[in-house]
Design a protein around this motif. Structure first.
Motif, PDB file in Angstrom:
ATOM      1  N   ALA A 369      -4.648 -20.894  -0.276  1.00  0.00           N
ATOM      2  CA  ALA A 369      -3.557 -20.435   0.575  1.00  0.00           C
ATOM      3  C   ALA A 369      -3.847 -19.054   1.156  1.00  0.00           C
ATOM      4  O   ALA A 369      -3.566 -18.782   2.330  1.00  0.00           O
ATOM      5  CB  ALA A 369      -2.253 -20.412  -0.213  1.00  0.00           C
ATOM      6  N   ALA A 370      -4.434 -18.173   0.338  1.00  0.00           N
ATOM      7  CA  ALA A 370      -4.745 -16.822   0.814  1.00  0.00           C
ATOM      8  C   ALA A 370      -5.767 -16.858   1.943  1.00  0.00           C
ATOM      9  O   ALA A 370      -5.654 -16.101   2.921  1.00  0.00           O
ATOM     10  CB  ALA A 370      -5.262 -15.976  -0.346  1.00  0.00           C
ATOM     11  N   ARG A 371      -6.768 -17.725   1.830  1.00  0.00           N
ATOM     12  CA  ARG A 371      -7.779 -17.828   2.888  1.00  0.00           C
ATOM     13  C   ARG A 371      -7.146 -18.261   4.207  1.00  0.00           C
ATOM     14  O   ARG A 371      -7.525 -17.784   5.279  1.00  0.00           O
ATOM     15  CB  ARG A 371      -8.888 -18.797   2.486  1.00  0.00           C
ATOM     16  N   TRP A 372      -6.179 -19.178   4.119  1.00  0.00           N
ATOM     17  CA  TRP A 372      -5.525 -19.621   5.346  1.00  0.00           C
ATOM     18  C   TRP A 372      -4.716 -18.485   5.977  1.00  0.00           C
ATOM     19  O   TRP A 372      -4.792 -18.253   7.185  1.00  0.00           O
ATOM     20  CB  TRP A 372      -4.608 -20.811   5.056  1.00  0.00           C
ATOM     21  N   ILE A 373      -3.941 -17.778   5.163  1.00  0.00           N
ATOM     22  CA  ILE A 373      -3.144 -16.664   5.687  1.00  0.00           C
ATOM     23  C   ILE A 373      -4.055 -15.613   6.308  1.00  0.00           C
ATOM     24  O   ILE A 373      -3.763 -15.067   7.382  1.00  0.00           O
ATOM     25  CB  ILE A 373      -2.274 -16.049   4.579  1.00  0.00           C
ATOM     26  N   ALA A 374      -5.178 -15.336   5.651  1.00  0.00           N
ATOM     27  CA  ALA A 374      -6.130 -14.361   6.191  1.00  0.00           C
ATOM     28  C   ALA A 374      -6.726 -14.837   7.512  1.00  0.00           C
ATOM     29  O   ALA A 374      -6.961 -14.031   8.426  1.00  0.00           O
ATOM     30  CB  ALA A 374      -7.241 -14.105   5.177  1.00  0.00           C
ATOM     31  N   LYS A 375      -6.957 -16.135   7.624  1.00  0.00           N
ATOM     32  CA  LYS A 375      -7.558 -16.691   8.836  1.00  0.00           C
ATOM     33  C   LYS A 375      -6.674 -16.467  10.051  1.00  0.00           C
ATOM     34  O   LYS A 375      -7.175 -16.130  11.138  1.00  0.00           O
ATOM     35  CB  LYS A 375      -7.810 -18.190   8.646  1.00  0.00           C
ATOM     36  N   ILE A 376      -5.357 -16.631   9.885  1.00  0.00           N
ATOM     37  CA  ILE A 376      -4.470 -16.505  11.048  1.00  0.00           C
ATOM     38  C   ILE A 376      -3.852 -15.114  11.167  1.00  0.00           C
ATOM     39  O   ILE A 376      -3.228 -14.809  12.189  1.00  0.00           O
ATOM     40  CB  ILE A 376      -3.357 -17.575  11.033  1.00  0.00           C
ATOM     41  N   THR A 377      -4.000 -14.272  10.116  1.00  0.00           N
ATOM     42  CA  THR A 377      -3.501 -12.890  10.201  1.00  0.00           C
ATOM     43  C   THR A 377      -4.587 -11.932   9.707  1.00  0.00           C
ATOM     44  O   THR A 377      -5.448 -11.524  10.468  1.00  0.00           O
ATOM     45  CB  THR A 377      -2.198 -12.712   9.392  1.00  0.00           C
ATOM     46  N   SER A 378      -4.530 -11.581   8.424  1.00  0.00           N
ATOM     47  CA  SER A 378      -5.495 -10.630   7.867  1.00  0.00           C
ATOM     48  C   SER A 378      -5.543 -10.785   6.352  1.00  0.00           C
ATOM     49  O   SER A 378      -4.608 -11.309   5.723  1.00  0.00           O
ATOM     50  CB  SER A 378      -5.105  -9.193   8.208  1.00  0.00           C
ATOM     51  N   TRP A 379      -6.620 -10.292   5.758  1.00  0.00           N
ATOM     52  CA  TRP A 379      -6.712 -10.328   4.292  1.00  0.00           C
ATOM     53  C   TRP A 379      -5.676  -9.408   3.649  1.00  0.00           C
ATOM     54  O   TRP A 379      -5.192  -9.665   2.555  1.00  0.00           O
ATOM     55  CB  TRP A 379      -8.116  -9.942   3.833  1.00  0.00           C
ATOM     56  N   SER A 380      -5.312  -8.349   4.334  1.00  0.00           N
ATOM     57  CA  SER A 380      -4.289  -7.462   3.800  1.00  0.00           C
ATOM     58  C   SER A 380      -2.974  -8.212   3.612  1.00  0.00           C
ATOM     59  O   SER A 380      -2.334  -8.106   2.563  1.00  0.00           O
ATOM     60  CB  SER A 380      -4.079  -6.279   4.742  1.00  0.00           C
ATOM     61  N   ARG A 381      -2.593  -9.005   4.605  1.00  0.00           N
ATOM     62  CA  ARG A 381      -1.358  -9.777   4.496  1.00  0.00           C
ATOM     63  C   ARG A 381      -1.509 -10.856   3.434  1.00  0.00           C
ATOM     64  O   ARG A 381      -0.567 -11.139   2.675  1.00  0.00           O
ATOM     65  CB  ARG A 381      -0.998 -10.412   5.833  1.00  0.00           C
ATOM     66  N   ALA A 382      -2.664 -11.484   3.356  1.00  0.00           N
ATOM     67  CA  ALA A 382      -2.885 -12.533   2.355  1.00  0.00           C
ATOM     68  C   ALA A 382      -2.715 -11.987   0.937  1.00  0.00           C
ATOM     69  O   ALA A 382      -2.106 -12.634   0.076  1.00  0.00           O
ATOM     70  CB  ALA A 382      -4.263 -13.137   2.539  1.00  0.00           C
ATOM     71  N   MET A 383      -3.226 -10.805   0.677  1.00  0.00           N
ATOM     72  CA  MET A 383      -3.128 -10.229  -0.657  1.00  0.00           C
ATOM     73  C   MET A 383      -1.697  -9.848  -1.009  1.00  0.00           C
ATOM     74  O   MET A 383      -1.301  -9.918  -2.181  1.00  0.00           O
ATOM     75  CB  MET A 383      -4.039  -9.000  -0.754  1.00  0.00           C
ATOM     76  N   LYS A 384      -0.890  -9.500  -0.007  1.00  0.00           N
ATOM     77  CA  LYS A 384       0.514  -9.200  -0.268  1.00  0.00           C
ATOM     78  C   LYS A 384       1.294 -10.446  -0.686  1.00  0.00           C
ATOM     79  O   LYS A 384       2.334 -10.349  -1.328  1.00  0.00           O
ATOM     80  CB  LYS A 384       1.160  -8.579   0.978  1.00  0.00           C
ATOM     81  N   SER A 385       0.776 -11.629  -0.307  1.00  0.00           N
ATOM     82  CA  SER A 385       1.435 -12.891  -0.642  1.00  0.00           C
ATOM     83  C   SER A 385       0.920 -13.482  -1.932  1.00  0.00           C
ATOM     84  O   SER A 385       1.459 -14.494  -2.399  1.00  0.00           O
ATOM     85  CB  SER A 385       1.222 -13.900   0.507  1.00  0.00           C
ATOM     86  N   TRP A 386      -0.100 -12.887  -2.538  1.00  0.00           N
ATOM     87  CA  TRP A 386      -0.816 -13.490  -3.657  1.00  0.00           C
ATOM     88  C   TRP A 386       0.112 -13.889  -4.801  1.00  0.00           C
ATOM     89  O   TRP A 386       0.019 -15.007  -5.327  1.00  0.00           O
ATOM     90  CB  TRP A 386      -1.898 -12.541  -4.155  1.00  0.00           C
ATOM     91  N   ASP A 387       1.019 -13.031  -5.192  1.00  0.00           N
ATOM     92  CA  ASP A 387       1.879 -13.300  -6.357  1.00  0.00           C
ATOM     93  C   ASP A 387       2.780 -14.508  -6.144  1.00  0.00           C
ATOM     94  O   ASP A 387       3.181 -15.161  -7.103  1.00  0.00           O
ATOM     95  CB  ASP A 387       2.737 -12.079  -6.684  1.00  0.00           C
ATOM     96  N   ALA A 388       3.113 -14.800  -4.888  1.00  0.00           N
ATOM     97  CA  ALA A 388       4.033 -15.907  -4.599  1.00  0.00           C
ATOM     98  C   ALA A 388       3.319 -17.240  -4.480  1.00  0.00           C
ATOM     99  O   ALA A 388       3.979 -18.283  -4.480  1.00  0.00           O
ATOM    100  CB  ALA A 388       4.792 -15.635  -3.314  1.00  0.00           C
ATOM    101  N   LEU A 389       2.007 -17.224  -4.371  1.00  0.00           N
ATOM    102  CA  LEU A 389       1.265 -18.451  -4.109  1.00  0.00           C
ATOM    103  C   LEU A 389       1.012 -19.250  -5.383  1.00  0.00           C
ATOM    104  O   LEU A 389       1.013 -18.722  -6.456  1.00  0.00           O
ATOM    105  CB  LEU A 389      -0.063 -18.131  -3.420  1.00  0.00           C
TER     106      LEU A 389
END
Length: 389
Positions: A369-389
């Motif tokens: 899930a983090a890789r997908w979020i990073a693909k369409i936005t950024s790794w910074s945003r993906a890491m902020k979502s990590w706990d919820a995934l």
């Protein structure tokens, strides 16, 4: 003369296509993005909201954080597509014309003609659905007792059904709530696409989580508070979630393109019978040869969206189109706070163990899930979502 490319939908197919199109199209093109939501939902994590609505901000991404400033976004629902006039008809706003169209508006839940299935169950196709399931489970638990627990039934033991059952069980355990969770599947075993190894692993985890599993008997009718079966006795419920399959959205039912169950037929190039219309994601049936189609999964939509976008650019430029073949990179299924991984590939290399669980599987599930979020936005945003995934 400016060429207008229109993309429909903000799911995996639509968001992925927008990200790729912005890098593929030239300065002489106009890109328009139309969706009935002004955010992208990481849908394969939407079941998390059943347990905790607070995670919604971590799995929803505003379209403004995905698209560039030059892409025009229209917040509206598609009513119809006129392929002769090359116009997308919208429910509220003015029609939008196109030169090339990418259709990625997702799917509806199939009911298979089962009596009462169109009106009584909840479904899980979006954020509002997940929030409603949470509220109904919570309310049912508040009205229940240990002697008379709330009955929560999930129909369909595919990926969505299994993950939803796991979240309801996690909600029950975290809140010490009087809830019985039952997962119902018409076929002889849960997770029908899988082999016996992953089916056994998933069954073991679900049973450990306190989920009752009923298989090998189809639901024949649904009433306001009861399910009827072909063979077993009727089953009472307080909350019923139906996750039984995929059909195309109703708005594609009248479109003059070849379709099956409202899902547009597309070649491996993602092109429909109309060379100016491409289809991707759950609303499409993408040929993979030998009368086979790509599966309606997030993984398939991620992969196909890139090729669809590149092929739109190629079609505009008069270059040959690329063919896409689905690359199955394995299965990741969450059950509450744990997960099962099966035949997973990492960087093209298969994991040393065919099926495994616990922390390694959970990390892989989060990572996908983090890789997908990073693909369409950024790794910074993906890491902020990590706990919820």
């Amino acid at each position: 003369m400016t060429t207008r490319v229109v993309v429909l939908g903000a799911g995996y197919a639509g968001a992925g296509a927008i990200s790729k199109l912005e890098s593929e199209l030239g300065s002489d093109t106009e890109l328009v993005w139309i969706s009935d939501t002004d955010y992208h939902l990481v849908l394969h994590e939407a079941h998390r909201v059943i347990r905790d609505p607070g995670v919604k901000s971590k799995i929803t991404i505003p379209v403004e954080d995905i698209k560039s400033r030059s892409t025009r976004f229209v917040h509206d629902a598609v009513a119809d597509i006129d392929t002769d006039e090359r116009v997308v008809e919208l429910e509220d706003g003015d029609d939008e014309s196109y030169d090339y169209l990418v259709v990625g508006i997702g799917s509806d839940t199939a009911t298979y003609g089962i009596e009462g299935m169109d009106e009584h169950p909840l479904t899980l196709k979006g954020l509002d659905d997940a929030l409603e399931i949470h509220e109904q489970v919570k309310e049912a638990a508040q009205d229940a007792t240990r002697e008379d627990p709330a009955q929560v039934v999930i129909g369909g033991a595919g990926l969505s059904g299994i993950q939803s059952a796991g979240e309801v069980a996690e909600f029950r355990d975290r809140h010490n709530a009087p809830i019985d969770v039952t997962l119902v599947e018409a076929l002889p075993e849960i997770f029908p696409p899988g082999d016996s190894e992953i089916q056994g692993a998933l069954r073991h985890r679900l049973e450990d989580a306190g989920v009752d599993i009923l298989t090998d008997d189809p639901i024949t009718a649904a009433t306001e508070d009861q399910l009827e079966f072909d063979e077993r006795d009727a089953l009472d419920y307080d909350v019923f979630l139906w996750t039984g399959g995929v059909t195309g959205p109703a708005e594609l039912g009248e479109v003059d393109l070849e379709a099956e169950h409202n899902r547009l037929q597309a070649e491996s190039t993602l092109q429909t019978e109309d060379e100016r219309v491409f289809a991707v994601g759950d609303c499409s049936m993408i040929s993979q040869g030998d009368d086979q189609s790509a599966p309606p999964t997030a993984q398939a939509a991620w992969q196909a969206a890139d090729v669809a976008a590149e092929n739109v650019a190629r079609e505009i430029e008069g270059r040959p189109l690329k063919s896409w073949t689905y690359d199955d990179q394995g299965t990741l299924v969450s059950i509450g706070e744990t997960a099962i991984a099966h035949e997973v590939q990492m960087g093209g290399v298969s994991a040393p163990v065919r099926t495994f669980n616990s922390m390694p599987a959970k990390v892989l599930k989060k990572g996908a899930a983090a890789r997908w979020i990073a693909k369409i936005t950024s790794w910074s945003r993906a890491m902020k979502s990590w706990d919820a995934l």
